[in-house]
Design a protein around this motif. Structure first.
Motif, short mmCIF file in Angstrom:
data_model
loop_
_atom_site.label_atom_id
_atom_site.label_comp_id
_atom_site.label_asym_id
_atom_site.label_seq_id
_atom_site.Cartn_x
_atom_site.Cartn_y
_atom_site.Cartn_z
N TYR A 124 -6.57 -21.92 -27.55
CA TYR A 124 -6.78 -23.38 -26.90
C TYR A 124 -8.09 -24.54 -27.85
CZ TYR A 124 -4.25 -22.69 -22.58
OH TYR A 124 -3.14 -22.47 -22.08
N ARG A 125 -8.08 -25.67 -28.52
CA ARG A 125 -8.65 -25.75 -29.57
C ARG A 125 -8.99 -26.91 -29.31
NH1 ARG A 125 -7.75 -21.22 -30.80
NH2 ARG A 125 -7.29 -19.79 -32.56
N GLY A 126 -8.91 -27.81 -28.80
CA GLY A 126 -9.51 -29.41 -27.92
C GLY A 126 -10.69 -28.88 -27.48
N VAL A 127 -11.79 -30.42 -27.44
CA VAL A 127 -12.34 -30.35 -26.61
C VAL A 127 -12.85 -30.35 -25.63
CG1 VAL A 127 -14.93 -31.88 -26.58
CG2 VAL A 127 -13.53 -31.60 -29.08
N ARG A 128 -10.99 -31.40 -25.27
CA ARG A 128 -11.10 -30.99 -23.09
C ARG A 128 -11.23 -29.44 -22.95
NH1 ARG A 128 -7.79 -35.61 -21.53
NH2 ARG A 128 -8.12 -34.95 -19.41
N SER A 129 -10.31 -29.09 -24.06
CA SER A 129 -9.71 -27.44 -23.03
C SER A 129 -11.04 -27.06 -22.85
CB SER A 129 -8.60 -27.26 -24.02
OG SER A 129 -7.48 -27.70 -24.15
N LEU A 130 -11.96 -27.01 -24.03
CA LEU A 130 -13.36 -26.08 -23.91
C LEU A 130 -14.20 -25.85 -23.08
CD1 LEU A 130 -13.41 -24.90 -28.51
CD2 LEU A 130 -12.26 -23.80 -26.12
N GLY A 131 -14.32 -27.32 -23.30
CA GLY A 131 -14.97 -28.25 -22.40
C GLY A 131 -14.68 -27.57 -20.52
N ALA A 132 -13.33 -28.04 -20.47
CA ALA A 132 -13.30 -27.59 -18.73
C ALA A 132 -13.88 -25.82 -19.58
CB ALA A 132 -11.71 -27.66 -19.00
N ALA A 133 -13.33 -25.32 -19.92
CA ALA A 133 -13.31 -23.68 -20.37
C ALA A 133 -15.04 -23.52 -19.78
CB ALA A 133 -13.01 -23.01 -21.52
N ALA A 134 -16.08 -24.23 -20.55
CA ALA A 134 -16.79 -23.67 -19.90
C ALA A 134 -17.74 -24.68 -18.40
CB ALA A 134 -17.80 -25.02 -21.16
N LEU A 135 -16.76 -25.54 -18.36
CA LEU A 135 -16.74 -26.27 -17.01
C LEU A 135 -17.06 -25.24 -16.04
CD1 LEU A 135 -16.16 -29.45 -16.64
CD2 LEU A 135 -18.88 -28.63 -16.89
N LEU A 136 -15.63 -24.37 -15.70
CA LEU A 136 -15.40 -22.85 -15.35
C LEU A 136 -16.54 -21.69 -15.32
CD1 LEU A 136 -12.96 -21.51 -13.54
CD2 LEU A 136 -12.00 -20.86 -16.21
N GLY A 137 -16.73 -21.60 -16.42
CA GLY A 137 -18.05 -20.49 -16.38
C GLY A 137 -19.67 -21.18 -16.11
N LEU A 138 -19.60 -22.56 -15.22
CA LEU A 138 -20.43 -22.88 -14.82
C LEU A 138 -20.06 -22.96 -13.16
CD1 LEU A 138 -23.08 -24.83 -14.23
CD2 LEU A 138 -21.97 -26.31 -13.97
N ALA A 139 -18.51 -23.12 -12.89
CA ALA A 139 -18.27 -23.53 -11.91
C ALA A 139 -18.32 -21.44 -11.41
CB ALA A 139 -16.94 -23.62 -11.86
N ILE A 140 -18.05 -20.65 -11.91
CA ILE A 140 -17.87 -19.18 -11.58
C ILE A 140 -19.37 -18.87 -10.85
CG2 ILE A 140 -18.01 -17.14 -12.04
CD1 ILE A 140 -15.90 -17.95 -14.37
N VAL A 141 -20.75 -19.39 -12.06
CA VAL A 141 -22.48 -19.03 -11.86
C VAL A 141 -22.31 -19.26 -10.45
CG1 VAL A 141 -24.64 -19.25 -12.84
CG2 VAL A 141 -22.70 -18.23 -14.34
N LEU A 142 -22.29 -20.13 -10.27
CA LEU A 142 -22.54 -21.34 -9.17
C LEU A 142 -22.03 -20.98 -7.85
CD1 LEU A 142 -22.55 -25.11 -10.32
CD2 LEU A 142 -24.65 -23.63 -9.77
N VAL A 143 -20.69 -20.31 -7.88
CA VAL A 143 -20.03 -19.63 -6.42
C VAL A 143 -20.57 -18.28 -6.30
CG1 VAL A 143 -18.14 -18.63 -6.09
CG2 VAL A 143 -17.48 -21.27 -6.98
N PHE A 144 -20.72 -17.47 -7.24
CA PHE A 144 -21.29 -15.89 -7.10
C PHE A 144 -22.92 -15.89 -7.25
CE2 PHE A 144 -17.20 -15.92 -8.74
CZ PHE A 144 -16.33 -14.74 -7.73
#
Length: 173
Positions: A124-144
């Motif tokens: 995944y090289r697109g800005v949207r895909s990498l941004g979504a991956a970063a947001l997923l990381g943020l969501a994981i931290v916020l949940v756990f």
């Protein structure tokens, strides 16, 4: 034998997988006396060693039977398939690196960096895909860490932050 069953036996690499399973089962069998105990004057089915022994002996027996069946139909092995299996160790290395970096950079930065890096690694090289991956990381931290209050040590980098911000980051991120 059904067509599906014959295909699964004839798949390259089956014999290698079965052999590794049997070797692991034999190792478990060798550890049974050291890891379990026998209680004198107890009923056989109530012995702490009985059910683990049944399970491990079954693993060895069924594994050996599968090896015999595989040889009978000449399943063979394919070094290429074994190399595909070994590629999974890459993700073990990613996880070990993640575990090593969390105490240094903190859970938030490390999780966001690793989710983004793994997305990039997967193509995944697109800005949207990498941004979504970063947001997923943020969501994981916020949940756990923030939501469930899972105890994860704060990063050493948090020590450079000013008093109340440092405490906030250690507790929540």
């Amino acid at each position: 034998m059904t067509q599906h069953r014959e295909e699964s036996i004839h798949r390259p690499g089956v014999l290698v997988f079965i052999a590794l399973f049997v070797l692991f089962s034999i190792f478990l069998l060798s550890q049974l006396a050291a890891e379990t105990r026998f209680v004198p004057n107890g009923k056989l089915v109530e012995q702490p060693r009985f059910w683990p022994a049944i399970g491990v002996l079954s693993m060895v027996g069924f594994g050996l039977a599968q090896i015999a069946l595989s040889w009978r139909v000449k399943a063979g092995w394919a070094p290429g398939e074994v190399l595909v299996w070994l590629r999974a160790f890459e993700y073990l290395a990613w996880f070990m690196a993640y575990v090593a970096v969390v105490p240094v950079l903190g859970y938030l930065a490390t999780t966001m960096a690793f989710t983004t890096s793994l997305a990039f690694r997967q193509g995944y090289r697109g800005v949207r895909s990498l941004g979504a991956a970063a947001l997923l990381g943020l969501a994981i931290v916020l949940v756990f860490k923030t939501g469930l209050s899972v105890k994860i040590p704060g990063g050493a980098v948090y020590e450079y932050l000013h008093g109340s911000l440092r405490n906030f980051m250690i507790v929540n991120f």
